[in-house]
Design a protein around this motif. Structure first.
Motif, PDB file in Angstrom:
ATOM      1  N   ASP A  23      -3.498 -17.168  42.211  1.00  0.00           N
ATOM      2  CA  ASP A  23      -4.379 -17.815  43.178  1.00  0.00           C
ATOM      3  C   ASP A  23      -5.763 -18.030  42.571  1.00  0.00           C
ATOM      4  O   ASP A  23      -5.996 -17.764  41.384  1.00  0.00           O
ATOM      5  CB  ASP A  23      -4.436 -17.023  44.494  1.00  0.00           C
ATOM      6  CG  ASP A  23      -5.119 -15.654  44.336  1.00  0.00           C
ATOM      7  OD1 ASP A  23      -5.804 -15.405  43.318  1.00  0.00           O
ATOM      8  OD2 ASP A  23      -4.971 -14.829  45.260  1.00  0.00           O
ATOM      9  N   HIS A  29       0.353 -14.705  42.812  1.00  0.00           N
ATOM     10  CA  HIS A  29       0.885 -15.307  44.043  1.00  0.00           C
ATOM     11  C   HIS A  29       2.414 -15.312  44.033  1.00  0.00           C
ATOM     12  O   HIS A  29       3.038 -15.203  45.082  1.00  0.00           O
ATOM     13  CB  HIS A  29       0.362 -16.735  44.187  1.00  0.00           C
ATOM     14  CG  HIS A  29       0.877 -17.458  45.394  1.00  0.00           C
ATOM     15  ND1 HIS A  29       0.544 -17.089  46.684  1.00  0.00           N
ATOM     16  CD2 HIS A  29       1.708 -18.535  45.522  1.00  0.00           C
ATOM     17  CE1 HIS A  29       1.142 -17.896  47.544  1.00  0.00           C
ATOM     18  NE2 HIS A  29       1.849 -18.776  46.874  1.00  0.00           N
ATOM     19  N   GLU A 209      -0.319 -27.058  50.185  1.00  0.00           N
ATOM     20  CA  GLU A 209      -1.176 -26.413  49.189  1.00  0.00           C
ATOM     21  C   GLU A 209      -0.775 -26.938  47.815  1.00  0.00           C
ATOM     22  O   GLU A 209       0.412 -27.112  47.529  1.00  0.00           O
ATOM     23  CB  GLU A 209      -1.014 -24.897  49.253  1.00  0.00           C
ATOM     24  CG  GLU A 209      -1.545 -24.298  50.542  1.00  0.00           C
ATOM     25  CD  GLU A 209      -1.488 -22.785  50.534  1.00  0.00           C
ATOM     26  OE1 GLU A 209      -2.552 -22.147  50.533  1.00  0.00           O
ATOM     27  OE2 GLU A 209      -0.361 -22.238  50.523  1.00  0.00           O
ATOM     28  N   SER A 230      -4.988 -24.695  45.091  1.00  0.00           N
ATOM     29  CA  SER A 230      -4.929 -23.331  45.614  1.00  0.00           C
ATOM     30  C   SER A 230      -4.366 -22.348  44.595  1.00  0.00           C
ATOM     31  O   SER A 230      -4.736 -21.169  44.604  1.00  0.00           O
ATOM     32  CB  SER A 230      -4.060 -23.284  46.882  1.00  0.00           C
ATOM     33  OG  SER A 230      -4.621 -24.070  47.909  1.00  0.00           O
ATOM     34  N   TYR A 231      -3.488 -22.851  43.697  1.00  0.00           N
ATOM     35  CA  TYR A 231      -2.772 -21.956  42.783  1.00  0.00           C
ATOM     36  C   TYR A 231      -2.673 -22.601  41.404  1.00  0.00           C
ATOM     37  O   TYR A 231      -2.784 -23.831  41.260  1.00  0.00           O
ATOM     38  CB  TYR A 231      -1.374 -21.632  43.335  1.00  0.00           C
ATOM     39  CG  TYR A 231      -1.425 -21.061  44.728  1.00  0.00           C
ATOM     40  CD1 TYR A 231      -1.855 -19.760  44.946  1.00  0.00           C
ATOM     41  CD2 TYR A 231      -1.083 -21.832  45.829  1.00  0.00           C
ATOM     42  CE1 TYR A 231      -1.945 -19.241  46.229  1.00  0.00           C
ATOM     43  CE2 TYR A 231      -1.164 -21.327  47.116  1.00  0.00           C
ATOM     44  CZ  TYR A 231      -1.594 -20.025  47.304  1.00  0.00           C
ATOM     45  OH  TYR A 231      -1.683 -19.522  48.574  1.00  0.00           O
TER      46      TYR A 231
END
Length: 250
Positions: A23, A29, A209, A230-231
């Protein structure tokens, strides 16, 4: 009389790797599970040439091996991880895949993990197969399985049906498709920063996302952090680790 060409051996799973996804704070994540197939061709070529039955068999084996690796890991990792498993659209159009996916989801839930089906980019040509594929995605969504759309190009040249139907929770953007390796750092940053507006439109419209994958160096990573991703995933952050067959300690 020339001898007939030998029949190519059926592709089979030769290794399973996983690569971490982080993340924005550098926390784990989840993992993407990466299948490696036997044969002289590249894995991508082998997948593209495999029959629907071969793809289904390989996918079931990947699910089994991925689930086993997660269960062995147990509580050593943080709870709540997402386990991404790649699936061909051909396989997802097959109703037989629903049962192994649901079984895998149940087993992963025992470790407080969540299955994410990562849909690969190869299209379906048969309209009837496309219809079965979308129907199966709806069934998976109703059962609580998370869906991710792989290898998206921004800005979107067309509206993917998976996004139009609001079936996906993640969109993965492959930075290698942008040709960054041939650009200077300044030109590369300008290109990536130009994606900010179409990215935000996509996030707002489809309620997804974004995951940046194939991050290869520090300036790419720093630029990704300035965009609404987001990631993050890539060799710069951590290379894939083979989980099956288990490597012997050096």
């Amino acid at each position: 009389m020339p001898s007939p060409d030998p029949v190519a051996p059926a592709p089979r799973l030769s290794a399973l790797l996983w690569q971490p996804i982080f993340d924005r704070h550098g926390q784990l994540h989840g993992h993407e599970h990466l299948a490696r197939l036997s044969g002289r061709d590249s894995t991508e070529s082998a997948f593209a040439a495999a029959s629907a039955q071969q793809l289904w068999e390989i996918s079931c084996e990947v699910l089994e091996k991925a689930c086993h690796a997660c269960l062995l890991r147990g509580c050593a990792q943080a709870p709540g991880l997402r386990e991404f498993v790649n699936m061909e659209k051909t396989t997802l159009a097959d109703p037989r895949i629903l049962a192994p996916l649901l079984r895998t989801q149940e087993l992963l839930a025992l470790q407080d993990c969540r299955l994410v089906v990562e849909i690969t980019e190869r299209p379906l040509r048969d309209p009837r197969q496309r219809l079965r594929y979308i129907e199966n995605l709806y069934r998976l969504k109703r059962q609580g399985i998370v869906l991710a759309l792989d290898d998206c190009v921004l800005p979107l040249p067309r509206e993917p049906v998976e996004l139009a139907e609001e079936l996906c929770d993640y969109v993965k953007v492959d930075l290698s498709q942008l040709g960054l390796s041939s650009l200077s750092e300044h030109a590369g940053r300008a290109l990536l920063e130009a994606l900010a507006e179409p990215m935000q439109r996509c996030i707002d419209r489809y309620r997804v996302e974004m995951i940046a994958e194939v991050i290869e160096d520090q300036w790419q990573y720093e630029t990704m952090l300035a965009l609404p991703f987001s990631y993050f995933q890539g060799y710069h952050l951590q290379r894939p680790h083979q989980v099956w067959p288990a490597l012997l300690p050096q």
